[in-house]
Design an enzyme around this catalytic site. Structure first.
Site, PDB file in Angstrom:
ATOM      1  CG  HIS A 176     -19.785  55.402 -36.097  1.00  0.00           C
ATOM      2  ND1 HIS A 176     -19.605  55.741 -34.780  1.00  0.00           N
ATOM      3  CD2 HIS A 176     -20.797  54.496 -36.111  1.00  0.00           C
ATOM      4  CE1 HIS A 176     -20.463  55.064 -34.020  1.00  0.00           C
ATOM      5  NE2 HIS A 176     -21.202  54.298 -34.811  1.00  0.00           N
ATOM      6  CD  GLU A 177     -22.863  53.822 -39.416  1.00  0.00           C
ATOM      7  OE1 GLU A 177     -22.958  52.598 -39.217  1.00  0.00           O
ATOM      8  OE2 GLU A 177     -23.332  54.661 -38.618  1.00  0.00           O
ATOM      9  CG  HIS A 180     -20.695  49.798 -36.666  1.00  0.00           C
ATOM     10  ND1 HIS A 180     -20.399  49.431 -35.370  1.00  0.00           N
ATOM     11  CD2 HIS A 180     -21.501  50.891 -36.553  1.00  0.00           C
ATOM     12  CE1 HIS A 180     -20.987  50.270 -34.528  1.00  0.00           C
ATOM     13  NE2 HIS A 180     -21.661  51.166 -35.219  1.00  0.00           N
ATOM     14  CG  HIS A 186     -21.741  51.891 -30.681  1.00  0.00           C
ATOM     15  ND1 HIS A 186     -23.074  51.602 -30.741  1.00  0.00           N
ATOM     16  CD2 HIS A 186     -21.426  52.455 -31.870  1.00  0.00           C
ATOM     17  CE1 HIS A 186     -23.549  51.987 -31.916  1.00  0.00           C
ATOM     18  NE2 HIS A 186     -22.562  52.495 -32.628  1.00  0.00           N
ATOM     19  CE1 TYR A 232     -23.564  55.841 -31.462  1.00  0.00           C
ATOM     20  CE2 TYR A 232     -25.494  55.376 -30.137  1.00  0.00           C
ATOM     21  CZ  TYR A 232     -24.831  55.315 -31.349  1.00  0.00           C
ATOM     22  OH  TYR A 232     -25.432  54.734 -32.427  1.00  0.00           O
TER      23      TYR A 232
END
Ligand SMILES: *[C@@H]1O[C@H](CO)[C@@H](O)[C@H](O)[C@H]1NC(C)=O
Ligand SMILES: *[C@@H]1O[C@H](CO)[C@@H](O)[C@H](O)[C@H]1NC(C)=O
Length: 275
Positions: A176-177, A180, A186, A232
């Site tokens: 996930h990071e 980014h 997101h 999310y």
């Protein structure tokens, strides 16, 4: 010229031609399986079974770093957060996008393994190749900060990616990071999200509403994806245990539980970087 010398000259010319076709500095070493120490963490099965959304919100609950959208570090230059320009992407040489990385020695070899294994999942499915940073100007620096967070897209210089030891060392949170840092936002803030989800503002913690602000994303022709590692969960930033995001097609749908890159997450990387 003696034949042996001629042969050496020819050989070195071939070597030069080969390395030119790779056109990444000869010092770069692509991360591979040999970088994994192999010492299994206690309860290591959990590292692949924990979803990103839940882990990130827990780990960031008391973070002091100014964060946008829950886990994106505010850039020092205004407006850079949109990350739509090409300078936001990592450069491609020939077939591959080489992203230099360094991992803090704060981490034990077992903890470093979790990060390295997650990086290798990108090698399996995309043209991203993480290389060990030597003298590169721009690179990702993984360290144990006060939560799980990253900047959006490539920045100039060493770029911190925080993966707190207690809370962020899971396959999904690393992916996930890293997504980014590769330029991805997101899923629930996608430009077209209103067709797919309803945001229940009455259930959002006061002051956290901006985490749900729709953004001008480049969706690269991929469908809205509830199984994205960038989505999310239904209860993100809830103040009352009630959902903050509902799937329009089915209000009972549970989502945002991905523990691994989805097919669409992979497709987006491959399209943005023209793999
Ligand atoms: C976790 O997933 C990675 C990458 O898919 C794999 O190499 C590793 O063996 C898995 N670890 C465990 C404990 O299942
Ligand atoms: C993650 O997804 C990749 C590619 O889709 C797959 O090869 C791998 O086995 C999965 N790993 C885990 C630990 O789920």
């Amino acid at each position: 010229m003696k034949p042996t010398i001629l042969l050496l000259v020819l050989l070195s010319m071939t070597a030069a031609a080969l390395s030119a076709s790779i056109s990444t500095p000869a010092v770069d070493r692509v991360i591979d399986k040999s970088d994994i120490s192999g010492i299994m963490a206690k309860g290591s099965a959990d590292t692949n079974k924990t979803d990103a959304s839940e882990a990130i919100s827990k780990a960031n609950a008391d973070s002091k770093t100014p964060l946008l959208y829950g886990d994106i570090k505010a850039p020092s230059t205004k407006n850079a957060v949109l990350c739509t320009s090409s300078t936001c992407r990592w450069p491609k040489y020939d077939r591959y996008v080489y992203v230099p990385v360094a991992i803090s020695s704060q981490y034990t070899p077992t903890e470093q393994d979790i990060i390295i294994r997650a990086l290798l999942t990108f090698h399996q499915s995309t043209c991203i190749r993480f290389v060990w940073r030597t003298t590169h100007r721009d690179y990702l620096y993984f360290f144990s900060g006060d939560g799980c967070w990253s900047l959006l897209g490539r920045q100039t210089g060493g770029q911190y990616v925080s993966l707190k030891k207690a809370g962020c060392l899971f396959q999904s949170t690393v992916q996930h990071e890293v997504l980014h840092a590769l330029g991805f936002h997101h899923e629930q803030v996608r430009s077209d999200r209103d067709q797919y989800v309803q945001i229940l503002y009455q259930n959002i913690l006061s002051g956290q509403e901006s985490n749900f602000q729709k953004t001008a994303t480049n969706n690269l022709g991929t469908p809205y994806d509830f199984n994205s590692v960038m989505h999310y969960n239904k209860y993100a930033f809830s103040k009352n245990g009630q959902p903050t995001i509902l799937a329009k097609s089915n209000p009972n749908l549970d989502f945002g539980r991905a523990t691994n890159l989805s097919a669409n997450d992979i497709a987006r990387v491959n399209r943005l970087y023209q793999c």
